[in-house]
Design a protein around this motif. Structure first.
Motif, PDB file in Angstrom:
ATOM      1  N   GLY A  91       0.778  -1.225   0.000  1.00 26.28           N
ATOM      2  CA  GLY A  91       0.000   0.000   0.000  1.00 26.28           C
ATOM      3  C   GLY A  91       0.811   1.276   0.000  1.00 26.28           C
ATOM      4  N   ALA A  92       2.076   1.203  -0.395  1.00 24.70           N
ATOM      5  CA  ALA A  92       2.919   2.390  -0.452  1.00 24.70           C
ATOM      6  C   ALA A  92       3.835   2.323  -1.661  1.00 24.70           C
ATOM      7  N   LEU A  93       4.257   3.494  -2.119  1.00 27.47           N
ATOM      8  CA  LEU A  93       5.299   3.548  -3.130  1.00 27.47           C
ATOM      9  C   LEU A  93       6.629   3.331  -2.433  1.00 27.47           C
ATOM     10  N   GLU A  94       7.448   2.442  -2.978  1.00 29.98           N
ATOM     11  CA  GLU A  94       8.751   2.137  -2.400  1.00 29.98           C
ATOM     12  C   GLU A  94       9.821   2.399  -3.461  1.00 29.98           C
ATOM     13  N   ILE A  95      10.726   3.317  -3.152  1.00 30.85           N
ATOM     14  CA  ILE A  95      11.850   3.612  -4.040  1.00 30.85           C
ATOM     15  C   ILE A  95      13.112   3.163  -3.329  1.00 30.85           C
ATOM     16  N   SER A  96      13.841   2.248  -3.938  1.00 29.88           N
ATOM     17  CA  SER A  96      14.993   1.649  -3.271  1.00 29.88           C
ATOM     18  C   SER A  96      16.303   2.095  -3.896  1.00 29.88           C
ATOM     19  N   GLY A  97      17.287   2.294  -3.053  1.00 35.11           N
ATOM     20  CA  GLY A  97      18.634   2.621  -3.500  1.00 35.11           C
ATOM     21  C   GLY A  97      19.591   1.506  -3.149  1.00 35.11           C
ATOM     22  N   GLY A  98      20.453   1.143  -4.082  1.00 35.69           N
ATOM     23  CA  GLY A  98      21.419   0.083  -3.843  1.00 35.69           C
ATOM     24  C   GLY A  98      22.200  -0.221  -5.107  1.00 35.69           C
ATOM     25  N   LYS A  99      23.033  -1.242  -5.029  1.00 32.21           N
ATOM     26  CA  LYS A  99      23.903  -1.593  -6.144  1.00 32.21           C
ATOM     27  C   LYS A  99      23.121  -2.304  -7.249  1.00 32.21           C
ATOM     28  N   GLN A 229      11.741  11.131  -5.427  1.00 32.66           N
ATOM     29  CA  GLN A 229      12.984  10.507  -5.861  1.00 32.66           C
ATOM     30  C   GLN A 229      13.903  10.178  -4.690  1.00 32.66           C
ATOM     31  N   LEU A 230      14.718   9.160  -4.916  1.00 34.34           N
ATOM     32  CA  LEU A 230      15.780   8.760  -3.992  1.00 34.34           C
ATOM     33  C   LEU A 230      17.067   8.769  -4.800  1.00 34.34           C
ATOM     34  N   ASP A 231      17.966   9.705  -4.471  1.00 36.82           N
ATOM     35  CA  ASP A 231      19.165   9.911  -5.269  1.00 36.82           C
ATOM     36  C   ASP A 231      20.402   9.310  -4.610  1.00 36.82           C
ATOM     37  N   TRP A 248      20.197  -2.169   1.031  1.00 37.00           N
ATOM     38  CA  TRP A 248      19.159  -1.399   0.345  1.00 37.00           C
ATOM     39  C   TRP A 248      18.673  -0.288   1.269  1.00 37.00           C
ATOM     40  N   VAL A 249      18.582   0.911   0.741  1.00 42.14           N
ATOM     41  CA  VAL A 249      18.025   2.061   1.443  1.00 42.14           C
ATOM     42  C   VAL A 249      16.732   2.430   0.732  1.00 42.14           C
ATOM     43  N   ARG A 250      15.658   2.600   1.478  1.00 43.33           N
ATOM     44  CA  ARG A 250      14.352   2.800   0.847  1.00 43.33           C
ATOM     45  C   ARG A 250      13.673   4.076   1.311  1.00 43.33           C
ATOM     46  N   MET A 251      12.985   4.683   0.375  1.00 45.48           N
ATOM     47  CA  MET A 251      12.082   5.808   0.624  1.00 45.48           C
ATOM     48  C   MET A 251      10.658   5.294   0.407  1.00 45.48           C
TER      49      MET A 251
END
Length: 264
Positions: A91-99, A229-231, A248-251
């Motif tokens: 139920g949420a938008l998930e933007i993930s940062g990682g390799k 965005q997640l930069d 993983w780092v998530r917004m």
């Protein structure tokens, strides 16, 4: 000081009649309001009755609605934002940062539809993690930036997520104005902005945090679109990934609401 945008990050793409492009790189920010360019003003004299939102997005589907959202997929940017980073989950938008692709990547989603003035609300939170910065902003497109302005509802630039800034860019010379907000953004908070012809008012959890009326900083020439965005980053403005950064780092974005300015 503000880091200059890299021209390669401003290559435009045309989609469904509107210009879509990588949003600017993360801005440097002041560390205290006493150093800010912003001069707080009283709330606007004429209160606005916003009525019902014209856009409500609660991310209740199994995937992001790409008729409503444009998902970035620019692997070769200095700060890559890729499609694989953007998902809808629980139920949420998930933007993930990682390799990915041998380098740190982030992601971004743009709400289709330019709008001149109005109110935008975003309920969000973010994981801790050096090397990544979550942002929610209004963006006029690469051909109109910075003259057309930029309004950052929240730029959560510290790895601990214990503070964010409201940020304004405006005019051909890129006039800048920023304001520090102390909050624990690992928890849910609602950030909002009222963009009116002569003022910008920011809100956090229903409380007014800043009003700016100086026309030097208030965008007034171009409509804008909301970008989440997640930069990724590693420079003097974004702390580099370190041993404490998780894989993983998530917004997360719980919901988005947009209101039409009644003066239209």
């Amino acid at each position: 000081m503000i880091r200059k945008r890299t021209p390669a990050a401003l290559v435009a793409f045309t989609l469904a009649g509107s210009v879509v492009a990588p949003v600017p790189s993360v801005s440097a920010v002041t560390t205290a309001n006493k150093k800010s360019h912003c001069t707080p003003a009283p709330p606007p004299a004429d209160s606005v009755r916003w009525g019902k939102p014209v856009v409500v997005e609660d991310f209740s589907g199994k995937s992001i609605n790409e008729k409503r959202w444009y998902v970035y997929d620019f692997k070769n940017e200095i700060q890559p934002r890729v499609r694989a980073a953007v998902k809808v989950k629980n139920g949420a938008l998930e933007i993930s940062g990682g390799k990915r692709y041998g380098k740190d990547t982030g992601g971004a989603a743009l709400l289709r539809g330019h709008r001149m003035y109005g109110r935008w609300e975003v309920r969000l939170r973010a994981d801790k993690g050096a090397g990544f910065t979550p942002r929610a902003l209004l963006w006029p497109g690469p051909k109109s930036w910075p003259a057309g302005g930029e309004i950052d509802l929240a730029e959560i630039y510290k790895a601990e997520r214990h503070r964010a800034v409201h940020f304004l860019h405006n005019g051909p010379s890129d006039n800048k104005c920023d304001w520090l907000v102390e909050k624990d953004f690992t928890r849910w908070h609602t950030v909002a902005v009222d963009w009116l012809p002569k003022s910008i008012t920011f809100w956090v959890d229903g409380r007014r945090t800043l009003t700016v009326t100086d026309p030097v900083y208030v965008p007034s020439t171009k409509p804008m679109e909301l970008v989440l965005q997640l930069d990724p980053g590693c420079d003097q403005y974004i702390a580099c990934r370190n041993a404490s950064t998780p894989k993983w780092v998530r917004m997360y974005v719980d919901w988005v609401k947009v209101y039409r300015w009644p003066g239209v």
